[in-house]
Design a protein around this motif. Sequence first.
Motif, PDB file in Angstrom:
ATOM      1  N   SER A   1      49.796 -30.244   5.529  1.00 42.41           N
ATOM      2  CA  SER A   1      48.426 -29.794   5.247  1.00 42.41           C
ATOM      3  C   SER A   1      48.031 -28.603   6.113  1.00 42.41           C
TER       4      SER A   1
ATOM      5  N   ILE B   1      56.219 -24.210   2.027  1.00 46.72           N
ATOM      6  CA  ILE B   1      55.305 -25.295   2.363  1.00 46.72           C
ATOM      7  C   ILE B   1      55.827 -26.604   1.777  1.00 46.72           C
TER       8      ILE B   1
ATOM      9  N   MET C   1      49.424 -25.529   4.452  1.00 51.32           N
ATOM     10  CA  MET C   1      48.728 -25.330   3.182  1.00 51.32           C
ATOM     11  C   MET C   1      47.420 -24.591   3.420  1.00 51.32           C
ATOM     12  N   ASP C   2      46.667 -25.039   4.428  1.00 53.60           N
ATOM     13  CA  ASP C   2      45.406 -24.371   4.760  1.00 53.60           C
ATOM     14  C   ASP C   2      45.656 -22.939   5.232  1.00 53.60           C
TER      15      ASP C   2
ATOM     16  N   TYR D   1      50.047 -22.036  -7.262  1.00 54.68           N
ATOM     17  CA  TYR D   1      49.872 -22.868  -6.067  1.00 54.68           C
ATOM     18  C   TYR D   1      48.854 -23.978  -6.310  1.00 54.68           C
TER      19      TYR D   1
ATOM     20  N   TYR E   1      48.175 -20.972   4.448  1.00 56.18           N
ATOM     21  CA  TYR E   1      48.582 -20.171   3.286  1.00 56.18           C
ATOM     22  C   TYR E   1      47.365 -19.743   2.483  1.00 56.18           C
ATOM     23  N   GLU E   2      46.457 -20.669   2.257  1.00 57.17           N
ATOM     24  CA  GLU E   2      45.263 -20.370   1.475  1.00 57.17           C
ATOM     25  C   GLU E   2      44.380 -19.329   2.165  1.00 57.17           C
TER      26      GLU E   2
ATOM     27  N   LYS F   1      49.226 -27.918  -5.735  1.00 51.26           N
ATOM     28  CA  LYS F   1      48.327 -28.620  -4.818  1.00 51.26           C
ATOM     29  C   LYS F   1      47.602 -29.765  -5.524  1.00 51.26           C
TER      30      LYS F   1
END
Length: 220
Positions: A145, A140, A148-149, A105, A151-152, A109
């Motif tokens: 964004s 994603i 993405m946040d 990932y 998922y993290e 990114k």
Amino acid sequence: MEYKSIMIAGCGGIGSNLAYQIARLKPYAITLYDDDIVEMANMSGQLFRSSDVGRSKVAAVHDTIRDYTSMYNVRAIDVKFGATTPATDIMLCGFDSIEARKTYYNAWKNRLLNLSTSGKKHCLFMDGRLTIDTFQVLCITGEDSYNMDRYEREFLFDESQAEAVICSMKQTTYLACMIASVMTNLFVNWVANSTDPIIPYKLPFFTQYEAQHMIFKTQE
């Protein structure tokens, strides 16, 4: 699909089935990464023949694609995807390790950092997760964004929090085929949306299937 170049890393239960289904769409190119060898235990849920035992997984998947599809632009790289491995716009993940997912990932990114807003629209990341009776897919797009946040924060948890399961209990053939089909469906929907359809195709961030009660759940 002719201009889409797709990377698939982790060619076990998810990746072996996914690569075969994606190949049937005949994209421009497919690149496979996995440093593992086919073992007899893999026969329970991975798309390999008994004659593949002892061979590298990527070589076996490459040959299956060659024998059963008209897709020929396939690169089989029998090494582990690492932090310095070049990323691509479309990266589909079939790992069973959180750390491997993080590396994959982060490569995707970091690639986005060098792209314009329009360039990010051509980027897609998917993470498939499979157990004996459940699967999850995280999807994603490059310009998303928010997810993405999410998922993290929610899905790249510490490896110690992952449930330890022996290899043969991680997958069954029917669920491995199902998760590969869902991931392929999401990829097709994403491609369809690039043509600006009147009614956009669904592309949920989170998809889950529980086999025991045959329940699908999605979240945007």
